[in-house]
Design an enzyme around this catalytic site. Structure first.
Site, PDB file in Angstrom:
ATOM      1  N   TYR A 440      -3.443   2.967   1.415  1.00 31.13           N
ATOM      2  CA  TYR A 440      -2.151   2.626   0.812  1.00 31.13           C
ATOM      3  C   TYR A 440      -2.102   2.769  -0.701  1.00 31.13           C
ATOM      4  O   TYR A 440      -3.098   3.019  -1.320  1.00 31.13           O
ATOM      5  CB  TYR A 440      -1.606   1.294   1.305  1.00 31.13           C
ATOM      6  N   GLU A 441      -0.902   2.712  -1.242  1.00 27.95           N
ATOM      7  CA  GLU A 441      -0.640   2.987  -2.679  1.00 27.95           C
ATOM      8  C   GLU A 441      -1.115   4.381  -3.068  1.00 27.95           C
ATOM      9  O   GLU A 441      -1.615   4.590  -4.161  1.00 27.95           O
ATOM     10  CB  GLU A 441      -1.314   1.929  -3.570  1.00 27.95           C
TER      11      GLU A 441
END
Lengths: 597, 597
Positions: A440-441
């Site tokens: 994620y990110e």
């Protein structure tokens, strides 16, 4: 039941002795963090992590979050009370502006205790973690009115925040985004669309949830140039700040995930929800990156956090598990067998984990310090240098520390043998939780592209050249010191490989962009190797100076010398393989037609 | 829902074209496997895997096994019927002696279809997998009477088998074993004790379960010299082979594990259960290794299996997921974005997985062929050479293919981005299932010690020297062929590093055993790199010969040349880092006191 003890001594060594943070006492907030205060805050953070957050980590994994028929979501038991203590201790606003209720202490300090909190309970810490990203976006791009309206409640933790980017068909490529925003004429917008993978999207720990949502204003240009960012609260808030009726936002379902079960990962549905533009119309991407960059450092920190927690449990198990005898003769002859910590291959694992964790902590704190300088210094030149390093290091910290954090969790699990595969020991949870940080990110492949495709060339390579000079100068300055030679030799070799790889990219990637893409992942890890090696160089240098002066904790300082040497002997040699891969180019990699797979 | 298609074409290429298995038609069973039969059997195996086993893989993970209050265990729904079809197709006894109901076909063939079965459903395949290990032990160490009594029912699958080694305090170090055996005077023993981590220990798919249990006969010597192996059935069996009353064996609980939920992992309690000595009194360790070696190859195969299944799903996703544009210009301009397979970093992942999987398959089948030669050849010299290679390769196949299989599962999951973290796509399951293969049947650190500590020195290094000569000769023979040069150059470099590491061990490990332990893990992986590289050399050589002769599937053969080149450019260069680590020795690694961690 896993153990956890915050590595306060090591944090202090890095912040106080290696980074010598008192040099920066001209920066806002730094003078407030005297060594005593620093130590007290780290100690308080350690207590919260060890006594409050940590005991809920297995509970959170086992129990998970529950969505009810009305769309509400409850978090695991105990999370409410722990979150309340977190907020009550002022941890959310530790480095936020005093104007909005924060304490304005260094971000460096926020990162230091953040490591402890995420080690203790990564899933729980994601609720305030996402809030931090939202706070950063509002601080940077919000109007004064918006700041006054939203920030104080977020900084005290009464309201939490989220980041709503991803849609089912649209992750990395935000140009494909479909959620739409229709102006109502009264300054607000009606937001409609579906978002997925929204961490902390819905839960019952805060009075309100402030969603930051990317959407496309009717008639906006196609692609990323037509994206805007909106504040969309779960409950509407009037001008007096009073929470009122429900907005058109709901949690459609919870995702069933591999890990971080304590965090609610939601499918969020927006149905003509009231939203407020933040930042410029069609300037959403820029505003989003403000959240994202902050979040990326936070995710890199999660890698370190899990690595540290997993390591501590591996050590404890290796000390108590009796199996086999040392190759050099029984170490505990009175027992039926020696503890497995006597075996070299167990040592290899423990030393590898430790060599990465300790330099990872230093790299993370060093990067956090750059963030402080970039945001708080009065000196424009100092700000620029720090901002360059921060931009350069963000993808490295995110990509490398999360890959390594996962590897370490797997390695620590391996120390437990079959017992590591059983959920009750908690080692599986570390692996499952750590796995998301690589995704994620911005998945780590995207971090690598950010480094190679954007950060390297920025301002004619100013940042990367400054970093190379810093590391090169360090090697040069310490070359003639025979105590430092074993370290600078390894570091210099790594730096040479990194510089050769950079040169190769300059010569081969311009005319053939696939060469950049093909090199990117190895380049990011090569960069990480050198950055961590540089941290070892600096830690060893400090340790030797303190030992020579008879200062500090002798045992710990001498251990630094050994672990640093291990890094140079056993980890740094990977640099050559990265360089060989990078300079093999993209021809073979792209040599098959897509149909040939 | 994950996909799976058995790679029959690739298996055929390896068995028929690269290994040229028809050369061995003087071995028992090989003549029965004409190319037509070979192809038919692989095709039937593929059908069972794809249509019967694979659809139950997610079900098994979600549902898991259930233990009831009476200690009985039920497996996930659908498993019974699938297992019945597996047995009905004669797959259990494919390579077992005809005398006991098997088909006596090559073990090579058993391994080839075994890959498909474990790719499709690893947890389900563990029930027959453990039975194979038990069959091997009874075949090798049982009396004629024991063979007649137990084997036919096990080979038809009516009864399954297990291996009971581990106890709560005793995993790798079997000398610590406490389970005891008391002679009854009538030729049987009363077995008592507790065993943990017993795969397929209790379930409802077979009429009886034949536990092979390590225990200590009253008064036996301490340590591993006092261990004996016993047959302990779940239900007692009379001389006529009729299943009778329950024996003193029960499942105390099921372990809650990270993965392989479809397999029942049991705590087994033995309470004066009737058991029969198999093999010599106090000769249990030897008998155990017969099961273990067979099982280790089977676990290496699981690594390959999951790697292949994960790869196929990553390819499918990379083809259909639209995100971003190719760095070299839009590839599918009519769509909103290109499929992610156009991006170099996605290619890097797919090519890495493929380069490992295809050579892993070749290595596994080559090793299985050595097992056939070792067990079936009339020529003593051929038997010895094959047995040497089998012994040498067993830890490499187990340790390297399972580490790589896990890495591949993680890499494939990464291709899916956030979607890979959600359970419904099945990528998390591949990672969670693959993880156990690095641990059980001897954790991979133990495989490395087996290679360095036992296999290298065996018969004065005869096996390893033979292997080096084989690879060296291959390089030499093909050195002047310019089409082969890019491959032999990489392979030769790897071999040189491996030989240098071997020399270093010979010079440094004798007087200082910690040097062997400190080197072992890197040595195992260096060995694996060269072994897989040798397989690439042979596959490429075969592909070039067929292309030159206008034979075979041109597309596939040309792809081999590209993937093989990728292996040499991008994977083989790791050899230098392994050598550097190995030759750094154990001083730094063991430099800290145990208390310093």
């Amino acid at each position: 039941m896993p153990i956890y003890q915050a590595p306060v001594r090591d944090t202090l060594f890095v912040i106080r002795d290696v980074l010598n943070y008192q040099r920066y006492d001209n920066l806002a907030g730094f003078a407030d963090a005297s060594p005593d205060i620093l130590e007290a805050i780290l100690g308080e953070g350690a207590k919260l992590a060890e006594n409050v957050l940590h005991p809920l980590n297995r509970v959170g994994d086992e129990e998970g979050c529950k969505r009810h028929d009305d769309g509400s979501v409850t978090v695991p038991k105990g999370f409410h009370e722990a979150y309340k203590q977190y907020c009550g201790g002022g941890w959310m606003g530790l480095s936020s502006p005093e104007e909005f209720g924060g304490q304005n202490l260094p971000y460096l300090l926020h990162s230091a205790v953040g490591e402890y909190f995420s080690s203790a309970n990564m899933a729980l810490m994601m609720y305030p973690g996402l809030t931090q990203g939202a706070i950063a976006a509002i601080l940077t791009h919000g109007t004064d009115e918006q700041k006054q309206k939203w920030l104080p409640r977020m900084i005290e933790g009464t309201w939490t925040g989220t980041m709503n980017l991803t849609e089912p068909h649209c992750g990395t490529d935000l140009g494909l985004l479909r959620s739409k925003a229709v102006p109502t004429g009264n300054g607000s917008y009606k937001i409609s669309g579906q978002k997925i993978f929204i961490s902390a999207g819905e839960h019952d720990m805060s009075e309100n949830i402030v969603h930051l949502v990317l959407a496309r204003i009717e008639g906006a240009p196609e692609g990323v140039k037509g994206i805007s960012l909106f504040i969309v609260p779960k409950y509407k808030v009037d001008d007096a700040g009073t929470v009122g009726e429900a907005n058109g936002v709901s949690c459609g379902s919870l995702e069933e995930k591999m890990g971080i079960h304590g965090n609610s990962t939601c499918v969020m549905n927006y149905d003509e929800a009231e939203g407020f533009l933040i930042g410029a119309e069609n300037g959403g991407l820029k505003a989003m990156f403000t959240m994202m960059n902050e979040a990326r450092l936070g995710v890199g920190l999660q890698g370190l956090s899990i690595g540290e927690a997993a390591y501590q449990n591996a050590v404890a198990y290796a000390r108590e598990r009796l199996q086999g005898r040392s190759l050099t003769g029984a170490k505990e002859p009175e027992k039926k067998a020696d503890p497995i910590i006597v075996h070299p291959d167990i040592r290899r694992k423990l030393m590898t984990m430790r060599a990465i964790n300790e330099s990872g902590r230093a790299l993370l704190l060093w990067t956090a310090l750059q963030s402080d300088i970039a945001h708080r210094s009065d000196d424009e030149n100092a700000r620029q240098i720090a901002d360059d390093l921060l931009a350069l290091m963000t993808p490295v910290v995110k990509g490398v520390l999360t890959d390594k954090g996962f590897d370490i969790a797997v390695m620590a699990q391996q120390v437990f043998g079959g017992h590591g595969y059983i959920e009750e020991h908690g080692m599986s949870q570390f692996v499952r939780d750590a796995r998301i940080a690589m995704i994620y990110e911005g998945a780590n492949g995207i971090q690598a592209l950010d480094l190679v495709g954007r950060k390297l060339a920025l301002n004619g390579g100013r940042a990367v050249q400054a970093f190379f000079k810093k590391v090169g100068d360090f090697c040069e300055e310490n070359r003639s010191d025979e105590n430092m030679a074993p370290y600078t030799k390894g570091l210099k070799k790594g730096l040479n490989d990194l510089q050769a790889a950079t040169m190769w990219l300059m010569q081969n990637a311009m005319q053939k962009p696939d060469n950049a893409g093909a090199a990117s992942y190895d380049y990011m890890h090569l960069f990480g190797l050198v950055a961590l090696g540089y941290m070892w160089g600096r830690m060893v240098k400090t340790a030797q100076a303190q030992l020579a002066a008879g200062e500090g904790d002798k045992d710990m300082l001498e251990q630094k010398l050994v672990v640093g040497r291990f890094y140079m002997e056993r980890i740094m040699p990977e640099s050559a393989a990265h360089l060989a891969r990078i300079s093999s180019g993209s021809d073979t990699m792209m040599g098959l037609a897509a149909e040939a797979f």
